[in-house]
Design an enzyme around this catalytic site. Sequence first.
Site, mmCIF file in Angstrom:
data_model
loop_
_atom_site.group_PDB
_atom_site.id
_atom_site.type_symbol
_atom_site.label_atom_id
_atom_site.label_comp_id
_atom_site.label_asym_id
_atom_site.label_seq_id
_atom_site.Cartn_x
_atom_site.Cartn_y
_atom_site.Cartn_z
ATOM 1 N N ASP A 22 2.641 34.994 57.712
ATOM 2 C CA ASP A 22 2.491 33.849 56.826
ATOM 3 C C ASP A 22 1.169 33.114 57.081
ATOM 4 O O ASP A 22 0.765 32.920 58.235
ATOM 5 C CB ASP A 22 3.671 32.902 57.126
ATOM 6 C CG ASP A 22 3.736 31.716 56.204
ATOM 7 O OD1 ASP A 22 4.109 31.898 55.043
ATOM 8 O OD2 ASP A 22 3.420 30.595 56.659
ATOM 9 N N GLU A 62 -0.370 37.579 54.267
ATOM 10 C CA GLU A 62 -0.362 36.575 53.210
ATOM 11 C C GLU A 62 -1.641 35.746 53.321
ATOM 12 O O GLU A 62 -1.723 34.792 54.095
ATOM 13 C CB GLU A 62 0.837 35.628 53.300
ATOM 14 C CG GLU A 62 0.965 34.804 52.029
ATOM 15 C CD GLU A 62 1.247 33.312 52.210
ATOM 16 O OE1 GLU A 62 1.456 32.632 51.197
ATOM 17 O OE2 GLU A 62 1.252 32.812 53.344
HETATM 18 C C1 GLC Z 1 3.362 30.295 52.952
HETATM 19 C C2 GLC Z 1 4.767 30.403 52.420
HETATM 20 C C3 GLC Z 1 5.226 29.065 51.924
HETATM 21 C C4 GLC Z 1 5.131 28.059 53.038
HETATM 22 C C5 GLC Z 1 3.731 28.031 53.630
HETATM 23 C C6 GLC Z 1 3.703 27.261 54.914
HETATM 24 O O1 GLC Z 1 2.451 30.042 51.942
HETATM 25 O O2 GLC Z 1 4.834 31.385 51.416
HETATM 26 O O3 GLC Z 1 6.528 29.127 51.409
HETATM 27 O O4 GLC Z 1 5.453 26.787 52.545
HETATM 28 O O5 GLC Z 1 3.279 29.329 53.950
HETATM 29 O O6 GLC Z 1 4.371 27.980 55.916
#
Ligand code: GLC
Length: 535
Positions: free
Chosen positions: A201, A243
């Site tokens: 993440d 991500e």
């Molecule tokens: C990522 C996740 C999201 C979350 C953020 C902070 O973007 O997809 O849902 O709020 O990270 O962890």
Amino acid sequence: MNSSLWYKNIVLYQVYVRAFCDSNADGHGDLAGVTQKLDYLKELGINCIWLMPTYPSPLKDDGYDIADFYSVHPDFGTLDDFKTLIAEAHKRDLKIITDLVVNHTSDMHPWFQAARADRNSPYRDYYVWSDTDQKYSDARIIFIDTEPSNWTWDEMAGQYYWHRFYASQPDLNYDSPALRNEMLQVQRFWLDLGIDGFRVDAVPYLIEREGTNCENLPETHVFLKEMRRVIDEEYTDRVLLCEANQWPKDVLAYFGNDDEFQMAFNFPLMPRIYMSLYDADKTPIQWALENTPAIPKNAQWCTFLRNHDELTLEMVTEEERQHMWQAYAPDPKMRLNLGIRRRLAPLLENDIRKICLANAILFSLPGSPVIYYGDEIGMGDNIDLFDRNGVRTPMQWDASQNSGFSKADQLYAPIINMDPYSPSMVNVADQQKDENSLWSSVRNMIQIRNQNVVFGTGELILLQTSKAEVLAYTRKDVNETIFVINNLSDLAQEITLNIVSEKQKLKNLFTGNSFDLRENQLLLSLAPYQYLWLS
Ligand code: GLC
């Protein structure tokens, strides 16, 4: 294919555990519930589950605020439930990855509690502190609707702490060797349990440096390469999915030289699929494809239409963003930060032709596609719920009480009860019985994709068409060539494609019907929103 490259030919399915299936009637979906539904996922044809966070957490950001990296939130079950889920998934030849949040913890994490309470605590250095809130002022704010600053004053600590997301999510300090080691241990813990990898993440934000926007910094890559080294040297066949909501050239760096992430989300492509559909014009998708750089040999994109967050409009121009908002989020309540908090079916006006076409484009483009739970049946959303909760409502398994999701009296969130999205109109059981349903169409596409590795690993060649409304391309490898033709408009289209092929006939992979090629020309009459996959 080499088994360590399994991620190149998969369809992923994203499970929000709380919403999926409640095995113990407490109103919350849980890990045992996911285990009960593995046969369903197998039947749909997916190959890999992505589990959203199930760690102990105060749930200020739905579990992306982790308070303990080594355990499971009681709502979701126990570590034993987690082990059972992994074992049962593997029995069915399903891979399973989970979210790993590396950028921050919850402010309820014992590390942060110790850090704020004592300047001399060894945990103080796990977080990023400052006496002023003026440092790193070139870093943008991500949750612009709620956070006024990336710094929050902590009374107990007597300093400001740094956070890229909610103030309840203090950023970890990757300049601390102790913290870096600790996070590698977290990774090992879940790999030892048997997990096949992680969706990591929020990776662009690990390091802060004055005078930069604090994203994609070289030292961030140094740590990510350490994560990859653990996977390669200590384990086999595990995967890291990145991500990074960034432009392709910046995402490219996260593949490293086949020594960082194996997979990364293709964020710029996603909104352009919606733009092309709305405008009935292939230009946005073609632009995204032409601007997607070549990636290292063993790398793979991960593509998607929707997920648990708002449909992000960060990787578009200001003009495109305004256009997308007007097109898809006319009501301000549908907007969140720089995005749109709606699901796939409502975005596409619940028009099954458009929803199928969007999926057909996704499934035929390079990359391994992800299905967000519920989108395979066209679930609706609830924009009256706060933040992103409107796209996180209970899965609609059947038309019974609580849509077959739970036997509890009180659920964590209301079921979508407005037609045409209520369980009586949208549910798995009914759609499985109907061969023309969205579910059956999606399953069909997945099956064809699973049978034709060229979709996962072949190259993509755009085909010229005389019409902006028709997007056509070839997927090709040494063994196989598939022609994909998509009519993006609600009008029938006559087109002629120039196709160089030794064969005189092309086979429609969906119907088995054949098309004649005459002197390398293919004449097609396409119905509104029709898609063809021809081999
Ligand atoms: C990522 C996740 C999201 C979350 C953020 C902070 O973007 O997809 O849902 O709020 O990270 O962890």
